[in-house]
Design a protein around this motif. Sequence first.
Motif, PDB file in Angstrom:
ATOM      1  N   MET A 140       0.846  -1.189   0.000  1.00 50.24           N
ATOM      2  CA  MET A 140       0.000   0.000   0.000  1.00 50.24           C
ATOM      3  C   MET A 140       0.882   1.239   0.000  1.00 50.24           C
ATOM      4  SD  MET A 140      -2.868  -1.036   2.833  1.00 50.24           S
ATOM      5  CE  MET A 140      -3.578   0.601   2.704  1.00 50.24           C
ATOM      6  N   ARG A 141       0.416   2.292  -0.649  1.00 47.00           N
ATOM      7  CA  ARG A 141       1.141   3.554  -0.632  1.00 47.00           C
ATOM      8  C   ARG A 141       0.924   4.226   0.714  1.00 47.00           C
ATOM      9  NH1 ARG A 141       0.345   8.527  -4.939  1.00 47.00           N
ATOM     10  NH2 ARG A 141       2.016   9.860  -4.121  1.00 47.00           N
ATOM     11  N   PRO A 142       2.006   4.647   1.399  1.00 45.07           N
ATOM     12  CA  PRO A 142       1.828   5.260   2.714  1.00 45.07           C
ATOM     13  C   PRO A 142       0.997   6.536   2.602  1.00 45.07           C
ATOM     14  CG  PRO A 142       4.078   5.562   1.909  1.00 45.07           C
ATOM     15  CD  PRO A 142       3.405   4.597   0.990  1.00 45.07           C
ATOM     16  N   PRO A 143       0.206   6.847   3.609  1.00 43.91           N
ATOM     17  CA  PRO A 143      -0.640   8.037   3.544  1.00 43.91           C
ATOM     18  C   PRO A 143       0.189   9.311   3.499  1.00 43.91           C
ATOM     19  CG  PRO A 143      -0.650   7.102   5.758  1.00 43.91           C
ATOM     20  CD  PRO A 143       0.063   6.116   4.888  1.00 43.91           C
ATOM     21  N   GLU A 144      -0.348  10.319   2.815  1.00 45.52           N
ATOM     22  CA  GLU A 144       0.355  11.587   2.704  1.00 45.52           C
ATOM     23  C   GLU A 144       0.331  12.311   4.045  1.00 45.52           C
ATOM     24  OE1 GLU A 144      -1.233  15.318   0.617  1.00 45.52           O
ATOM     25  OE2 GLU A 144       0.143  14.476  -0.852  1.00 45.52           O
ATOM     26  N   PRO A 145       1.462  12.882   4.467  1.00 41.58           N
ATOM     27  CA  PRO A 145       1.469  13.602   5.749  1.00 41.58           C
ATOM     28  C   PRO A 145       0.489  14.766   5.739  1.00 41.58           C
ATOM     29  CG  PRO A 145       3.699  13.216   4.943  1.00 41.58           C
ATOM     30  CD  PRO A 145       2.775  12.853   3.826  1.00 41.58           C
ATOM     31  N   ARG A 146      -0.075  15.041   6.896  1.00 39.08           N
ATOM     32  CA  ARG A 146      -0.971  16.184   7.079  1.00 39.08           C
ATOM     33  C   ARG A 146      -0.464  16.982   8.282  1.00 39.08           C
ATOM     34  NH1 ARG A 146      -6.107  15.532   4.561  1.00 39.08           N
ATOM     35  NH2 ARG A 146      -7.034  16.888   6.118  1.00 39.08           N
ATOM     36  N   PRO A 147       0.511  17.863   8.066  1.00 34.75           N
ATOM     37  CA  PRO A 147       1.072  18.624   9.188  1.00 34.75           C
ATOM     38  C   PRO A 147      -0.003  19.429   9.907  1.00 34.75           C
ATOM     39  CG  PRO A 147       2.417  18.870   7.222  1.00 34.75           C
ATOM     40  CD  PRO A 147       1.157  18.187   6.791  1.00 34.75           C
ATOM     41  N   HIS A 148      -0.133  19.169  11.209  1.00 34.41           N
ATOM     42  CA  HIS A 148      -1.114  19.860  12.056  1.00 34.41           C
ATOM     43  C   HIS A 148      -2.540  19.693  11.532  1.00 34.41           C
ATOM     44  CE1 HIS A 148       2.653  21.483  13.363  1.00 34.41           C
ATOM     45  NE2 HIS A 148       2.806  22.219  12.286  1.00 34.41           N
ATOM     46  N   GLY A 149      -2.793  18.634  10.790  1.00 31.03           N
ATOM     47  CA  GLY A 149      -4.125  18.360  10.270  1.00 31.03           C
ATOM     48  C   GLY A 149      -4.437  19.038   8.954  1.00 31.03           C
ATOM     49  N   PHE A 150      -3.488  19.784   8.368  1.00 31.05           N
ATOM     50  CA  PHE A 150      -3.720  20.497   7.112  1.00 31.05           C
ATOM     51  C   PHE A 150      -3.178  19.686   5.937  1.00 31.05           C
ATOM     52  CE2 PHE A 150      -3.425  23.976  10.235  1.00 31.05           C
ATOM     53  CZ  PHE A 150      -4.655  24.580  10.017  1.00 31.05           C
ATOM     54  N   VAL A 151      -3.788  19.895   4.768  1.00 32.22           N
ATOM     55  CA  VAL A 151      -3.337  19.256   3.537  1.00 32.22           C
ATOM     56  C   VAL A 151      -2.147  20.036   2.992  1.00 32.22           C
ATOM     57  CG1 VAL A 151      -3.995  18.613   1.188  1.00 32.22           C
ATOM     58  CG2 VAL A 151      -5.663  18.446   3.045  1.00 32.22           C
ATOM     59  N   LEU A 152      -1.122  19.324   2.528  1.00 32.84           N
ATOM     60  CA  LEU A 152       0.031  19.992   1.928  1.00 32.84           C
ATOM     61  C   LEU A 152      -0.395  20.753   0.670  1.00 32.84           C
ATOM     62  CD1 LEU A 152       2.733  17.193   2.217  1.00 32.84           C
ATOM     63  CD2 LEU A 152       2.676  19.323   3.493  1.00 32.84           C
ATOM     64  N   ALA A 153       0.137  21.950   0.506  1.00 31.20           N
ATOM     65  CA  ALA A 153      -0.207  22.772  -0.659  1.00 31.20           C
ATOM     66  C   ALA A 153       0.342  22.146  -1.929  1.00 31.20           C
ATOM     67  CB  ALA A 153       0.356  24.184  -0.483  1.00 31.20           C
ATOM     68  N   GLY A 154      -0.441  22.186  -2.988  1.00 34.62           N
ATOM     69  CA  GLY A 154      -0.018  21.640  -4.270  1.00 34.62           C
ATOM     70  C   GLY A 154       0.961  22.560  -4.980  1.00 34.62           C
ATOM     71  N   TYR A 155       1.679  21.992  -5.965  1.00 32.74           N
ATOM     72  CA  TYR A 155       2.669  22.775  -6.690  1.00 32.74           C
ATOM     73  C   TYR A 155       2.016  23.908  -7.472  1.00 32.74           C
ATOM     74  CZ  TYR A 155       5.243  18.469  -5.738  1.00 32.74           C
ATOM     75  OH  TYR A 155       5.809  17.388  -5.129  1.00 32.74           O
ATOM     76  N   GLY A 156       0.828  23.656  -8.033  1.00 28.28           N
ATOM     77  CA  GLY A 156       0.173  24.691  -8.820  1.00 28.28           C
ATOM     78  C   GLY A 156      -0.152  25.922  -7.997  1.00 28.28           C
TER      79      GLY A 156
END
Length: 342
Positions: A140-156
């Motif tokens: 399984m692909r490890p889950p994406e980190p969510r620092p302090h519960g926030f979604v990481l900002a996308g490159y765009g």
Amino acid sequence: MSVQPGWYVDPADTDTRRYWDGEGWLGAPIPVDAVPPDGPPPVEPPPAPVTPVAPAASGTPDPATVVSGGPPQPGPPPGYGPPPGYGPPPGYGPQSGADPGSGPAAGPPGWGPQGGPPGWVPPGGQPGWAPPPGHPGWSMRPPEPRPHGFVLAGYGRRFVARLIDFGIVFALNIVANGWFVWRWAQEWAPYWREIFRRAERGETSAEGLPLPGEQANSLLLVILLIAAALWLAYEVPAMAANGQTVGKRLMRIRAVPIAADQPLGMVRSLSRWSLLGLPTLFWYCAGIGLVLQLVDALSPLFDHPLRQALHDKRAQTVVVEVPHGVASTPSNDRNQPPGDTP
């Protein structure tokens, strides 16, 4: 990047918190609102080995489970055998006229289906064991980190925010640097006019070209100093206060420290800007500064899992999205335990 050991929110279950030892998770999880102990969790004793239960005794012992000269041996648990539909391929079996008991069996003695019956322990682990991320058995692909519960900002979003900020800084430079740029262009005008005139005639000689005076170099240095100062004055105080410039606010993203959801502060904000803005002064050296800034701008594309640019790594920050309805300004609670994920 290597995340420091400590208690962090489990990316696989944000309702729990586990201890990260720098390379992997350690110990059992605890509720996310519980106060974590100091240091790593105590080492848990290994569970007692599971002893299979012998099948119920029957009146006639099974020859397959009796060893000559010894007591009956327990066989596999009920239902432990090949899965439904399992069998040798067509034509694979005892030859015609051979003893019915000859030929390959469904499997070697004690063989069972993959996964085993209840209580089966996979090799190298205990019941409930699962391979860690990066293990050959990890599927399984490890889950994406969510620092302090926030979604990481996308490159765009980050790219558009930076374009907006560059546009604002460029407009400020037109006002503050316009006269110096005009004087620098006048110093170089005779050189470029002569270059174009010779190109129209087909001449390739570079002899006798009118070179700009020493004032051109001084003007270029002044232009770069003013440009760097305007960029610093625009970005550093705004990032120190709430982690957002005008571009980041419009794109609903902001920079936060990895350690806690709090303002960056002047020291961290200045450290973050130094790798991005100071190379402007090196444009004077054959454009080396522009190359350094381009490498820094592209670095998030190759960083996993936190998508950090080089200036983020230096300041230990990450860029996250700000959900609608959530205040852009981070809480300034420095006493709360760290809640970020590695």
